[in-house]
Design an enzyme around this catalytic site. Structure first.
Site, PDB file in Angstrom:
ATOM      1  CD  GLU A 103      -1.663  -2.384   1.296  1.00 15.29           C
ATOM      2  OE1 GLU A 103      -2.535  -3.463   0.669  1.00 15.29           O
ATOM      3  OE2 GLU A 103      -0.724  -2.861   2.009  1.00 15.29           O
TER       4      GLU A 103
ATOM      5  CG  HIS B 249     -11.946  -8.190   4.120  1.00 11.93           C
ATOM      6  ND1 HIS B 249     -11.388  -8.893   5.133  1.00 11.93           N
ATOM      7  CD2 HIS B 249     -11.235  -8.263   3.033  1.00 11.93           C
ATOM      8  CE1 HIS B 249      -9.994  -9.477   4.718  1.00 11.93           C
ATOM      9  NE2 HIS B 249     -10.125  -9.129   3.613  1.00 11.93           N
TER      10      HIS B 249
END
Length: 661
Positions: free
Chosen positions: A398, A465
């Site tokens: 990321e 999530h």
């Protein structure tokens, strides 16, 4: 040892000596100013000048340099204006950041220098982005990124090296191994005897050099540049030593005296001076003293002028104007008179495709987004249409991808980074809030970066999530935060984000992807980001919300409408900039307000809005400002648990309380 057979003219040798001497003499003067309390802090590069000067001398003016604290010689060798440099170091108004940032925390775009931030290794992924720009445009420049031995333990160091190796980018990673990370010796930082051994693990070339030998540095960098432009990155470990503390206040008590004696004999400037005399390029100490006087005369007038320069004056408008670059709405999207039914996910894909067809500067990076099309299939088919240069799978990183996006943006690209799930954005937090958000305020040009993040619960995905992290970024100026609730907004707000010259976080609710649909035009329209919409008119109370909350609000408003109660709904659409005026107008109309959000209660986006409404609308309120939020627990996995976690489970109860007040 310096190679006595080195092919260099007398003139070039003397210039090199002056380039080595200039940062040393400046630094000696700065240490005096520090003792006089005219500068607040100093990070010394004494003993390490050969690395900065050698790297800069070996590269051309079109190659990028990404320095750290101890690279004063890099700026002076590249010919940065000394008056402006001194103003920067002294915190004066005429410095590169105008007093907005400290000492070496600045860049000089026209000199191809990208400045550091305090977080170590954070600019190394930026070098990847610059190098990728070189490769895509076939410009044949390299990016040289500096890092100390301590910084090689940071995650962004590893992500940057791995990405550069995988993509075979023209990057030179220069590791200044001076033996200590502040007071911690390298023996307590890593196990390998030499950092260069790590290069093999990344599949890149590694070179270990004597960092106090300027010729060795120049040779290694010249070789590394040639390799980088044809075969990919090189890792250079430059062994050196700093003769002062990490910064002056820390001292050097933790360093054994014998180390100073050993490295004092290897001082790069004295070493070079001995070589000049051995080659009969200088006649003796008198000529060396004359050169020193010449160097002092080169910088002292500018330093004296900077000492008398004005300190920055605070101007609120000037400071706030630095945060965002004004948006040019002269871009005219393609016009198509047809309409079609689209799902939320289709609208996002449609918007991306139109932008990518219009402008080849758009590049998207992320995990599994190429042939696979992303886990939500938004970029499905994009590789076939736009090619792998523009639709780029990244490793599982990321921070590395976000830093790379910053480098691309500095070179004029319009990068898009897809977070596979918004929850994983935490792994890139440093790049977003420190490198990207603060960039334009500090010194950078506009950064057209769009970060897409699928967020939200209601799909039984569990605590890793299902988060809604959009509120995490509201307190960090420099970021626009967009959260659409409708198909049309998903289409047009993303399109507007893509063309906005400022960094935009675009949150897409996963549950909305395939659960709502609408007929929208088959062309995107530009809209100003930061404007709320009244999506339902009412008189009895206002619900202010965004994203999935709009759908919860519509459902409850429909229920109350049948009972004769009219609820007004304001869709914020953007959390930054925040449209407080539209909220205030609605509160003044209905006199009661409920703030609805999917994130948990504490420090969620509506906490800020509650405070603002209380401060600015108090006299218009007939009831306390009320919030309805998800619970202050992680998002549960089980659908039965998740149902009661989410805010809409308490929406009717909260609204009843508000209406009855």
């Amino acid at each position: 040892m310096i190679d006595p057979q080195k092919q260099i003219t007398e003139s070039e040798a003397l210039t090199l000596y002056k380039n080595l001497l200039l940062p040393r003499r400046i630094e000696e003067r700065m240490l005096k100013l520090l003792r006089q309390n005219k500068i607040s802090k100093w990070f010394s590069g004494m003993g390490q000048e050969a690395i900065s000067v050698g790297v800069t001398s070996a590269l051309s003016g079109k190659d990028y340099l990404l320095p750290m604290h101890r690279n004063l010689g890099l700026f002076t060798t590249r010919g940065v204006d000394l008056y402006t440099l001194f103003c920067q170091l002294l915190g004066k108004a005429n410095g590169f950041t105008g007093g907005r940032d400290r000492s070496f925390h600045f860049g000089v775009p026209e000199k191809r220098i990208v400045g550091m931030i305090s977080h170590l290794a954070a600019t190394m992924p930026v070098a990847d982005g610059l190098a990728l720009a070189s490769k895509l445009r076939k410009k044949n420049f390299v990016a040289a990124s500096f890092c100390g031995d301590g910084g090689t333990s940071e995650g962004e160091f590893h992500e940057a090296l791995n990405l550069a190796a995988v993509w075979k980018l023209p990057v030179i990673f220069v590791i200044e191994n001076n033996g200590y990370g502040l007071s911690t010796p390298t023996s307590e930082q890593f196990v390998p005897q030499d950092l260069v051994d790590r290069a093999r693990g990344y599949g890149m070339r590694g070179i270990k050099i004597d960092g106090n030998d300027v010729f060795a540095v120049m040779d290694a960098v010249s070789e590394a540049k040639e390799h980088a432009l044809s075969d990919g990155p090189t890792f250079i470990e430059a062994k050196t030593f700093r003769m002062r503390g990490h910064e002056e206040a820390s001292g050097t008590f933790y360093v054994p005296d014998e180390k100073f004696e050993k490295w004092g004999e290897k001082d790069p400037i004295e070493r070079f001076a001995r070589w000049l005399k051995s080659e009969d390029i200088v006649s003796g100490d008198d000529q060396l003293a004359s050169i020193q006087d010449e160097v002092d005369n080169q910088f002292m007038p500018d330093l004296e002028k900077a000492l008398k320069a004005d300190d920055p004056e605070f101007n609120l408008q000037e400071q706030t104007n630095r945060v965002f670059t004004p948006v040019d709405y002269s871009h005219t999207p393609s016009s198509n008179s047809s309409d079609s039914e689209k799902r939320f996910v289709d609208a996002i894909q449609f918007s991306l495709r139109q932008a990518f067809e219009e402008d080849e500067e758009f590049i998207i990076m992320g995990q599994d987004i190429a042939e696979y099309g992303g886990v939500f299939k938004i970029t499905e088919g994009f590789v076939d249409q736009f090619g792998k240069d523009r639709i780029r799978n990244t490793p599982i990183i990321e921070a590395g991808a976000l830093g790379c996006a910053l480098g691309l943006a500095l070179e004029g690209f319009k990068p898009v980074v897809e977070m596979q799930f918004a929850d994983f954005i935490s792994c890139g937090f440093n790049q977003i809030i420190n490198n990207i958000a603060k960039g334009q305020y500090r010194w950078m040009p506009p950064l057209n970066i769009t970060i897409r993040a699928p967020h939200g619960a209601g799909v039984g995905a569990g605590p890793f999530h299902s988060e809604s992290p959009e509120g995490w970024f509201m307190q960090h100026p420099g970021l626009k935060i967009v959260v659409p609730s409708s198909v049309e907004d998903a289409q047009n707000l993303l399109y507007s984000a893509l063309y906005d010259p400022n960094p935009v976080l675009f949150f897409e609710h996963k549950k909305l992807y395939r659960s709502i649909r609408s007929v929208t035009p088959d062309h995107c329209s530009l809209e100003e980001l930061g404007k709320a919409n009244v999506v339902r008119n009412g008189t009895d109370a206002t619900i202010i919300t965004y994203g999935m909350g709009v759908h919860w609000a519509q459902e409850i408003a429909d229920e109350y409408s049948s009972q004769g109660t009219n609820i007004e709904i304001v869709d914020l659409r953007c959390l930054a900039p925040l449209d407080l005026e539209t909220a205030k107008q609605s509160v003044a109309k209905t006199n009661k307000v409920l703030l609805l959000q999917e994130p948990s209660t504490t420090l969620g986006p509506m906490s800020e809005l509650s405070s603002l409404i209380t401060e600015e609308c108090f006299e218009k309120l007939d009831a306390p400002v009320m919030r309805c939020s998800s619970l202050d627990i992680p998002v549960p996995f089980s659908p039965k648990l998740e149902k009661h976690y989410l805010a809409d489970d308490r929406l009717k109860e909260t609204l009843e309380k508000l209406l009855a007040y």
